[in-house]
Design a protein around this motif. Structure first.
Motif, PDB file in Angstrom:
ATOM      1  N   ALA A  29      49.441  41.168  35.254  1.00 18.99           N
ATOM      2  CA  ALA A  29      48.112  41.770  35.361  1.00 18.99           C
ATOM      3  C   ALA A  29      47.543  42.093  33.983  1.00 18.99           C
ATOM      4  O   ALA A  29      48.253  42.575  33.098  1.00 18.99           O
ATOM      5  N   VAL A  30      46.260  41.821  33.805  1.00 13.14           N
ATOM      6  CA  VAL A  30      45.581  42.152  32.551  1.00 13.14           C
ATOM      7  C   VAL A  30      44.485  43.184  32.791  1.00 13.14           C
ATOM      8  O   VAL A  30      43.848  43.644  31.839  1.00 13.14           O
ATOM      9  N   GLU A  31      44.276  43.522  34.052  1.00 13.95           N
ATOM     10  CA  GLU A  31      43.235  44.496  34.381  1.00 13.95           C
ATOM     11  C   GLU A  31      43.626  45.236  35.650  1.00 13.95           C
ATOM     12  O   GLU A  31      44.278  44.686  36.527  1.00 13.95           O
ATOM     13  N   VAL A  32      43.237  46.493  35.732  1.00  9.95           N
ATOM     14  CA  VAL A  32      43.519  47.276  36.926  1.00  9.95           C
ATOM     15  C   VAL A  32      42.281  48.066  37.323  1.00  9.95           C
ATOM     16  O   VAL A  32      41.567  48.606  36.478  1.00  9.95           O
ATOM     17  N   ASP A  33      42.001  48.069  38.622  1.00  9.80           N
ATOM     18  CA  ASP A  33      40.946  48.907  39.195  1.00  9.80           C
ATOM     19  C   ASP A  33      41.594  50.098  39.875  1.00  9.80           C
ATOM     20  O   ASP A  33      42.608  49.941  40.574  1.00  9.80           O
ATOM     21  N   LEU A  34      41.018  51.255  39.690  1.00  8.11           N
ATOM     22  CA  LEU A  34      41.475  52.458  40.379  1.00  8.11           C
ATOM     23  C   LEU A  34      40.319  52.960  41.234  1.00  8.11           C
ATOM     24  O   LEU A  34      39.216  53.191  40.726  1.00  8.11           O
ATOM     25  N   ILE A  35      40.573  53.087  42.517  1.00  9.28           N
ATOM     26  CA  ILE A  35      39.538  53.486  43.457  1.00  9.28           C
ATOM     27  C   ILE A  35      39.622  54.986  43.707  1.00  9.28           C
ATOM     28  O   ILE A  35      40.656  55.494  44.144  1.00  9.28           O
ATOM     29  N   PHE A  36      38.542  55.686  43.398  1.00  6.45           N
ATOM     30  CA  PHE A  36      38.458  57.129  43.597  1.00  6.45           C
ATOM     31  C   PHE A  36      37.749  57.427  44.915  1.00  6.45           C
ATOM     32  O   PHE A  36      36.723  56.810  45.225  1.00  6.45           O
ATOM     33  N   ASP A  61      41.694  36.669  39.207  1.00  3.92           N
ATOM     34  CA  ASP A  61      42.127  36.664  40.604  1.00  3.92           C
ATOM     35  C   ASP A  61      42.895  37.942  40.920  1.00  3.92           C
ATOM     36  O   ASP A  61      43.705  38.416  40.119  1.00  3.92           O
ATOM     37  N   LYS A  62      42.649  38.467  42.102  1.00  2.26           N
ATOM     38  CA  LYS A  62      43.352  39.670  42.539  1.00  2.26           C
ATOM     39  C   LYS A  62      44.792  39.320  42.895  1.00  2.26           C
ATOM     40  O   LYS A  62      45.058  38.333  43.587  1.00  2.26           O
ATOM     41  N   LEU A  63      45.733  40.119  42.414  1.00  5.63           N
ATOM     42  CA  LEU A  63      47.148  39.883  42.679  1.00  5.63           C
ATOM     43  C   LEU A  63      47.561  40.523  43.993  1.00  5.63           C
ATOM     44  O   LEU A  63      47.109  41.621  44.330  1.00  5.63           O
TER      45      LEU A  63
END
Length: 221
Positions: free
Chosen positions: A83-90, A71-73
């Motif tokens: 958080a166990v995962e992170v997305d980075l938007i370029f 689930d998105k925090l």
């Protein structure tokens, strides 16, 4: 292009895992909010194979955190340290293969070099500062900012390339590496070398993850 025609550019050394560990330990020992920002910027550059221009350009809205359930925090309300995962938007850059930006992901690891935990801690700090002003986080605000708590106004200053360069060169000098051999691009090449040599990734994987349009990635590997 003209620079490369006139002479062969001096290749920089990649930031190794050991040098990265040294840098992070030094910044953690300092313990200041300013050092936290610098440390996380360096981790992002290394783990996500970023150019310095990309690091400076990131906004808070470029970061998405996810918990163990997928689930998105909520960046304003939830405990980001879960958080166990992170997305980075370029955004769209000169080396963007498809011309419409990219998303890259990293998962949490049990190490002081964990980029997920570092980003979560830094954004949480920024959120706490915003809460003192009865405000939510500005998603369009630069991701890497120094917050000066010594003043009632809570003045902010965006991280600059020169600040990162000084930290990298100081660490290189302490490790016996000529300062001229290290630059911000050493973070990008260092992460790429580690990805290829340690994770079992192929050259194609590294090129795709690092968003290289051409085969110039071979130069750094």
């Amino acid at each position: 292009g003209l620079k490369r025609v006139r002479h062969s550019p001096q290749r920089k050394m990649p930031v190794s895992w050991a040098l990265l560990m040294y840098i992070v330990r030094q910044l953690l020992n300092d313990g200041s909010a300013r050092s936290l920002v610098i440390m996380v910027a360096i981790l992002v550059g290394w783990w996500f194979l970023c150019r310095i221009s990309e690091i400076i350009a990131f906004r808070i809205g470029n970061v998405k955190f996810y918990d163990a359930s997928g689930d998105k925090l909520d960046i304003d309300k939830d405990d980001l340290m879960t958080a166990v995962e992170v997305d980075l938007i370029f955004g769209v850059t000169k080396n963007d293969v498809d011309g419409d930006g990219a998303i890259r992901t990293h998962s949490k690891v049990l190490s002081i070099l964990c980029v997920v935990s570092g980003l979560a801690k830094m954004v949480t700090y920024r959120r706490d500062q915003a809460a003192k002003k009865s405000m939510n986080l500005d998603l369009m605000s630069p991701l890497f900012k120094f917050v000066d708590d010594s003043k009632d106004s809570g003045s902010e200053k965006q991280l600059t390339r020169n600040t990162i360069v000084r930290v990298l060169k100081a660490a290189a000098s302490a490790a016996g590496i000529p300062e001229a051999k290290i630059s911000c691009h050493s973070l990008r090449s260092g992460g790429a070398v580690a990805m290829l040599s340690v994770s079992g990734s192929s050259y194609s994987d590294v090129r795709l993850f690092g968003r290289w349009r051409s085969d110039c990635a071979r130069i750094y590997l």
